[in-house]
Design a protein around this motif. Structure first.
Motif, mmCIF file in Angstrom:
data_model
loop_
_atom_site.group_PDB
_atom_site.id
_atom_site.type_symbol
_atom_site.label_atom_id
_atom_site.label_comp_id
_atom_site.label_asym_id
_atom_site.label_seq_id
_atom_site.Cartn_x
_atom_site.Cartn_y
_atom_site.Cartn_z
ATOM 1 N N HIS A 260 97.341 61.203 67.331
ATOM 2 C CA HIS A 260 97.258 62.672 67.255
ATOM 3 C C HIS A 260 95.813 63.148 67.314
ATOM 4 N N GLU A 261 94.897 62.372 66.714
ATOM 5 C CA GLU A 261 93.473 62.753 66.803
ATOM 6 C C GLU A 261 93.012 62.718 68.257
ATOM 7 N N LEU A 262 93.412 61.669 68.978
ATOM 8 C CA LEU A 262 93.044 61.581 70.395
ATOM 9 C C LEU A 262 93.671 62.730 71.174
ATOM 10 N N ALA A 263 94.933 63.013 70.867
ATOM 11 C CA ALA A 263 95.670 64.064 71.587
ATOM 12 C C ALA A 263 94.965 65.410 71.462
ATOM 13 N N SER B 35 104.452 64.680 69.415
ATOM 14 C CA SER B 35 105.135 64.619 68.114
ATOM 15 C C SER B 35 106.606 64.251 68.229
ATOM 16 N N GLY B 36 107.213 64.526 69.384
ATOM 17 C CA GLY B 36 108.640 64.251 69.538
ATOM 18 C C GLY B 36 109.516 65.307 68.906
ATOM 19 N N ALA C 12 99.852 63.333 79.303
ATOM 20 C CA ALA C 12 98.849 62.696 78.434
ATOM 21 C C ALA C 12 99.535 62.054 77.229
ATOM 22 N N ALA C 13 100.491 62.775 76.636
ATOM 23 C CA ALA C 13 101.219 62.234 75.480
ATOM 24 C C ALA C 13 101.986 60.967 75.884
ATOM 25 N N ILE D 263 100.787 71.057 64.061
ATOM 26 C CA ILE D 263 102.234 71.146 64.325
ATOM 27 C C ILE D 263 103.033 71.213 63.027
ATOM 28 N N SER D 264 103.882 72.219 62.898
ATOM 29 C CA SER D 264 104.862 72.231 61.791
ATOM 30 C C SER D 264 106.253 72.225 62.420
ATOM 31 N N PRO D 265 106.902 71.049 62.486
ATOM 32 C CA PRO D 265 108.216 70.978 63.136
ATOM 33 C C PRO D 265 109.216 71.908 62.464
ATOM 34 N N LEU D 266 110.120 72.480 63.248
ATOM 35 C CA LEU D 266 111.166 73.308 62.638
ATOM 36 C C LEU D 266 112.532 72.791 63.075
#
Ligand code: C5P
Length: 305
Positions: free
Chosen positions: A150-153, A165-166, A129-130, A179-182
């Motif tokens: 992101h809203e659609l996702a 988000s990648g 989907a992404a 999502i909080s990337p680390l």
């Protein structure tokens, strides 16, 4: 159609008017369930990592308004028989959602080279989907921002945002869509396999008990950010494992057999039924893959993170 062995974030190549987008899978290295919500979902705290195991989606324009989805010629029979190409497929749902959002009606031919098994807890459908959202935006240069994608996702599934988000790794909260990337340091090598029977996410969630005292992801986040692999086996965790083991006896036997034969910790990703072990290096992971394929008589995959 090829995909780099380490997929990286979803990426695309323009080849004339054809676009190729990689569609990576994810592993959950940590998954705690905090509460049941009024909307029927569960509040999560989960660490997801993007892996090198990926599908590929090719998109090209059509002169009419149809969205035509098919498998690549090299997609296996097993996958073809287990993934529907009708309107229930997240690729078509994502494409329709995007067209409605932008008010756009051009069609596309979508060719999916699929290797990630469905109902496996690896986020294959969510990644598809992404990839569709990113690929169609690029193909038709659609005026829609990352934020709007992101809203659609979030409306398509709980794991789509992470794969959109990648990010290489993230702590994901809410339903999984926040999502909080680390900053992950070091490389990690896993070998994953799964029994014939997949797990239905909804059934696994309804079979689990909300813990009185949730486990915190902080200690694992810290090790991953330091690139300190030595202690992570003690901290990888998945609250859904017990419910999934009761729901899927073949998965339970497979986990037990893997633990006995490999003498390694064995964990489950997402709601299963994929289970995995961690190895020290790529070579060790390849050896483990061969070993597990032999003893379990099931296909296994090396997943690099
Ligand atoms: O969002 P996704 O399509 O992956 O969710 C499938 C099902 O899993 C939901 O319908 C819900 O029953 C369950 N789920 C949940 N809480 C979450 C994510 C999924 O209860 N955070």
């Amino acid at each position: 159609m090829t995909c780099r062995s380490a997929c990286g974030p979803p990426h695309s190549n323009d080849q004339g008017r054809q676009i190729l987008v990689s569609s990576p899978s994810k592993l959950n290295l940590f998954l705690e369930v905090l509460a049941r919500r009024d909307d029927g979902f569960h509040e999560l705290e989960t660490i997801m990592v993007r892996t090198s195991f990926c599908d590929t989606l090719s998109l090209s324009p059509r002169s009419d308004s149809r969205l035509v989805l098919r498998f690549s010629d090299t997609t296996s029979e097993v996958i073809r028989n287990s993934v529907p190409l009708d309107q229930s497929n997240l690729i078509l749902r994502a494409a329709e959602a995007l067209r409605n959002r932008v008010g756009f009606n051009d069609g596309a031919d979508l060719v999916l080279h699929k290797v990630i098994p469905p109902q496996s807890g690896l986020g294959g459908g969510s990644g598809n989907a992404a990839a569709t959202l990113l690929g169609l935006r690029r193909l038709y240069r659609l005026p829609i921002s990352d934020e709007q994608l992101h809203e659609l996702a979030a409306g398509l599934g709980s794991d789509v945002n992470f794969l959109l988000s990648g990010a290489r790794a993230a702590v994901c909260r809410g339903r999984g869509e926040v999502i909080s990337p680390l900053q992950l340091r070091g490389r990690y090598f896993f070998v994953a396999t799964r029994p014939h029977q997949g797990n239905q996410t909804g059934r696994i969630f309804s079979g689990m008990r909300i813990p009185q005292q949730p486990v915190a992801c902080g200690p694992l986040v810290e090790l991953l950010q330091r690139g300190d692999a030595s202690g992570i086996d003690q901290l990888i965790f998945n609250r859904l494992t017990d419910a999934a083991r009761s729901h899927n006896p073949a998965m339970r036997s497979m986990m037990d057999e893997m633990q006995r034969r490999s003498r390694q910790h064995v964990w489950m990703s997402g709601s299963g039924s994929t289970v995995f072990v961690r190895c020290q290096s790529f070579i060790a992971a390849q050896r483990m893959r061969g070993f597990l394929q032999q003893v379990l008589r099931r296909e296994a995959w090396v997943l690099q993170v």
